[in-house]
Enzyme design. Structure first.
Site, PDB file in Angstrom:
ATOM      1  N   TRP B 141       0.868  -1.184   0.000  1.00  0.00           N
ATOM      2  CA  TRP B 141       0.000   0.000   0.000  1.00  0.00           C
ATOM      3  C   TRP B 141       0.898   1.226   0.000  1.00  0.00           C
ATOM      4  O   TRP B 141       1.852   1.320   0.788  1.00  0.00           O
ATOM      5  CB  TRP B 141      -0.860  -0.028   1.257  1.00  0.00           C
ATOM      6  N   ASP B 223      -0.734  -5.443   9.434  1.00  0.00           N
ATOM      7  CA  ASP B 223      -1.711  -4.480   8.941  1.00  0.00           C
ATOM      8  C   ASP B 223      -2.936  -5.301   8.546  1.00  0.00           C
ATOM      9  O   ASP B 223      -2.859  -6.091   7.602  1.00  0.00           O
ATOM     10  CB  ASP B 223      -1.143  -3.718   7.739  1.00  0.00           C
ATOM     11  N   LYS B 259     -13.380  -0.982   5.638  1.00  0.00           N
ATOM     12  CA  LYS B 259     -13.962  -1.838   4.608  1.00  0.00           C
ATOM     13  C   LYS B 259     -14.964  -2.823   5.160  1.00  0.00           C
ATOM     14  O   LYS B 259     -16.050  -2.971   4.622  1.00  0.00           O
ATOM     15  CB  LYS B 259     -12.857  -2.625   3.874  1.00  0.00           C
TER      16      LYS B 259
END
Lengths: 421, 413
Positions: B141, B223, B259
């Site tokens: 990311w 993460d 999300k």
């Protein structure tokens, strides 16, 4: 053989124990207790029914309860009915919010807004705004020194320091008068090295409640201009100080008029009671719109690796209030109401002290403005007030007027008189 | 007023790529345009989706007069922090029972990474050791780099991860980097649904990774932005995190609820801290408070409330799991259909990776030139890396996208 086995078993056990007991964090010290939190914790533990919490910096109504503004509830109903999605905001936040946030501070007709030479981003309330500002200065401003008034909000120092800036101070509060040390301030400011950053509290100075008068602001503006200092305004109480949003923003608008391209932090925690929703703004007034665009691009680069983009809920509420005429009127009334209750409590406290027979001069209690009052009490007196009367406040003699009600102001006056006579 | 501005030297910064992509998409007038850029879930009508359970809980909140807008504690809403950590570690986690798990409510996954990074920079591997290498996957990311760099780390490196040729995990390379990196290096691991490749290690591979990291004294920083969203199962998606906890690592895990709860703009995140014992945990959290205080003072209330109420009510929790499965299932369907259509078109290359990869993203394997073709000629917006957001696919646009990929691959080399 038996002893060899035992030896090995012990050896392995010790080794395993060491492996499983050692931690990366053995050297991490316990952080110092937060002084204000400590006050609240002690208050919670106290069983005295007459106890008072004058530490907390959040508004309370005349029953001592948290106050959710009607305009906020109404705005929430409007928002709920709209059934909006929860897509990410832009890095700089909700456009309707940042626009009205800047308008609130500067006034709708401000030339700065018309020429588009400000950039205003949505931030995580006042703290987040100050932090972004501090980071921006650290990265793009040469001089490292930030001058705070003495005293200032406790969190200013660690915020700027963590961002890599260095803290200095200019005289501000005069303990002998419990008022503004105007002469001392001008004197110190006149010696600040050029291009240093100077932090000014726009109104309702925290923690003293002592604000310069307009004529004094004018002189401060002059000397700051002469010294070519970069002005950073912290405005956490617009509307909350005098009850009038334009009056409370007077200094900010005056400085801009005088040509200072200021940095400005705004918080909606207190004036809209949106504490936990974390609503704030950070503004940089630039030379022109082109410069504002460049600054904006850099602010985004700063914000992204901290939290990507800001939270929607509070900003949506604030924007709805500011941009809906009848909600805005209601808000102005309610803010006026909060400020008035505080002003009334100040008056009643002074009256109460007189009634108790105090011969001290308590004028500073009504001269000071905003949520906080620097009583002038010494640490030993504060300690007695806490121990004997269960009145909780910070050692510097600061009380949050928001914690005072018509029901307990008499008790407070009695206690303060007892420890100061 | 024409004084020299202190900011006249401030250069224009490049826009953040993923947001620029969305901007360009928004400005495009082409009727068949498709946005396969930014990572947010879309329904089959290509609309954002507020989870039904979220709507339910928001109503509860708005009607509860006992709720106000007072400050949360510095570390956040307690019932959010504990239930969020339970989601990651499992209800029956021994570490939780041993009172050595704590958490910091943060602003989204980004905020959790930030807090963890700031803490590590101050206290890990000596004090303020900004030279400790931080390893992020190649690719990763795009914000990972900036988060750690801004926290003060001077040496951010990448570990081998994506094998472009075989379109899969370069496990040997990954392991090799673990074996050869400096001791005490920090590794940012994607708990599941690797962003941007969608390629995760297998359980066996995770075991080897853990063994090597333990042996070499490397620091584990997970993460976790897609728990539940990847496979549709919260437990399955948390396997790696829980395995590492069971192997006795002290570690950090940055969780995002953007999300899996669809709460993108409310910024709901949690930094779960797994410490050696309760005493270490206490000291760690006290220092976290100091860092929080100078960054945002205390976190926003709304999103955390929604999550806490949901996770702490058996009925709402079940509703949530259903909603999560709905999202995960639609993504799986789009994967299956895209692969099928590319195969039907006879598009050159193998397309198994589309269904082998997991989560929101797929690394298509398209090169920058082919991506440019997709964007400019076909108005299909995706990242230069070839990353597509599967959520941008719908039953209505999937044919057009498949054809576009086919054209890009056959016309552009």
């Amino acid at each position: 053989l038996f002893f060899i086995i035992v030896f090995h078993v012990i050896h392995i056990t010790i080794h395993l124990t060491w492996c499983f007991c050692s931690s990366w964090w053995g050297g991490v010290q316990m952080g110092p207790p937060d002084p204000i939190l400590g006050v609240s914790e002690a208050y919670k533990r106290d069983t005295n029914p007459k106890k008072m919490n004058l530490g907390v910096g959040a508004y309370r109504d005349d029953q001592g309860k948290p106050f959710v503004l009607s305009c906020v509830r109404k705005a929430e109903a409007v928002i709920t009915a709209k059934q909006m999605d929860k897509e990410y905001l832009a890095i700089g936040g909700l456009g309707e919010f940042t626009k009205s946030c800047a308008q609130l501070a500067l006034g709708n007709d401000n030339e700065v807004l018309k020429s588009g030479r400000n950039i205003t981003v949505q931030t995580i309330s006042g703290t987040g705004s100050l932090r972004i500002g501090a980071n921006f200065l650290s990265r793009f401003h040469g001089p490292r020194d930030v001058y705070l008034p003495k005293p200032s909000w406790g969190n200013h120092t660690p915020i700027f320091r963590d961002a890599g800036m260095q803290l200095k101070a200019y005289r501000y509060y005069d303990p002998s008068t419990c008022g503004f040390d105007f002469k001392g301030a001008l004197d110190d400011i006149s010696k600040i090295p050029e291009q240093s950053v100077i932090m000014l509290h726009a109104c309702a100075h925290n923690p003293t409640g002592v604000d310069p008068r307009p004529e004094q602001w004018k002189e401060i503006s002059d000397i700051v201009k002469k010294r070519n200092l970069l002005v950073f305004f912290d405005m956490a109480y617009q509307g909350f100080a005098s009850g009038d949003i334009d009056r409370d923003a007077w200094a900010v608008r005056y400085f801009i008029e005088q040509g200072h391209n200021i940095l400005l932090s705004q918080s909606f925690a207190k004036n809209m009671g949106l504490y936990g929703e974390r609503v704030g703004g950070f503004t940089v007034v630039c030379n022109d719109a082109e410069e504002a665009k460049r600054v904006e691009s850099q602010l985004k680069i700063l914000i992204r690796p901290i939290y990507s983009n800001p939270p929607m809920n509070g900003a949506r509420i604030a924007a709805t209030i500011l941009n809906t005429p009848d909600l805005r009127s209601l808000w102005l009334e309610e803010v006026h109401g909060m400020a008035n209750r505080i002003i009334k409590m100040r008056e009643e406290l002074v009256a109460g002290l007189k009634k108790e027979g105090s011969t001290h001069n308590w004028q500073h209690v009504t001269d000071q403005i905003g949520m906080f009052c620097f009583t002038g009490l010494k640490p030993e007196q504060v300690e007695r007030l806490t121990k004997e009367f269960s009145v909780y406040m910070t050692k510097d003699g600061r009380i949050s007027m928001a914690g005072v009600t018509s029901g307990n102001v008499g008790y407070l006056a009695n206690g303060i008189h007892a420890v100061t006579k | 007023i024409a004084t020299m501005s202190v900011f006249c030297e401030v250069p224009q910064a490049a826009p953040v790529a993923v947001f620029k992509l969305s901007q360009d998409f928004n400005n495009d007038q082409f009727p068949k345009k498709v946005n396969l850029g930014v990572g947010a879930y879309r329904t089959d009508e290509c609309q954002p989706w507020v989870l039904p359970v979220v709507k339910k809980v928001e109503k509860i909140i708005v009607h509860d007069d006992r709720l106000n807008h007072e400050y949360l504690p510095i570390l956040g809403l307690p019932e959010f922090r504990s239930s969020a950590s339970k989601i990651a570690l499992g209800d029956d986690s021994p570490a939780i029972q041993e009172n050595r798990v704590g958490a910091v409510q943060c602003l989204g996954g980004t905020g959790a990474l930030k807090m963890g990074a700031e803490f590590l920079r101050r206290f890990y591997n000596g004090n303020n050791n900004t030279k400790t290498p931080v390893y992020v996957s190649a690719p990763t990311w795009e914000n990972h780099n900036a988060v750690f760099a801004n926290a003060g780390f001077e040496d951010i490196r990448s570990y081998k991860y994506w094998d472009a040729e075989k379109r899969g995990l370069d496990f040997a390379g990954f392991l090799g980097d673990l074996e050869s990196c400096p001791e005490h290096s920090i590794f940012v691991l994607h708990a599941c649904a690797h962003n941007p490749t969608g390629t995760d290690p297998t359980h066996e591979q995770w075991k080897q990774i853990a063994e090597t990291m333990m042996k070499r004294n490397l620091f584990v920083f997970f993460d976790s932005a897609y728990q539940g969203f990847a496979s549709g199962s919260l437990d399955k998606d948390a396997w790696a995190v829980r395995y590492f906890v069971s192997m006795d690592f002290e570690m950090l895990c940055a969780q995002s609820f953007s999300k899996n709860f669809g709460l993108y703009n409310e910024r709901v995140g949690n930094l779960t801290v797994v410490a050696r014992d309760a005493d270490n945990l206490k000291r760690i959290l006290s220092q976290m408070e100091m860092i929080v205080r100078t960054t945002w003072s205390n976190p926003p209330s709304q999103g955390a409330r929604i999550v806490a109420i949901t996770l702490n009510s058996p009925e709402l929790f079940t509703d949530w799991k259903d909603n999560v499965k709905t999202m995960a299932d639609r993504v799986l369907l789009m994967r299956a259909q895209l692969k099928a259509k590319l195969q039907a078109l006879g598009t050159p290359g193998t397309w198994d990776h589309i269904t082998e990869q997991i989560g929101m993203f797929s690394f298509t394997g398209l090169n920058p030139k082919q991506v440019e073709y997709m964007v400019k000629e076909r108005h299909v917006y995706l990242m230069t890396s070839g990353r597509i957001n599967m959520c941008g696919l719908t039953t209505k646009n999937i044919d057009y996208v498949a054809e576009s990929i086919h054209e890009a691959v056959t016309k552009v080399q």
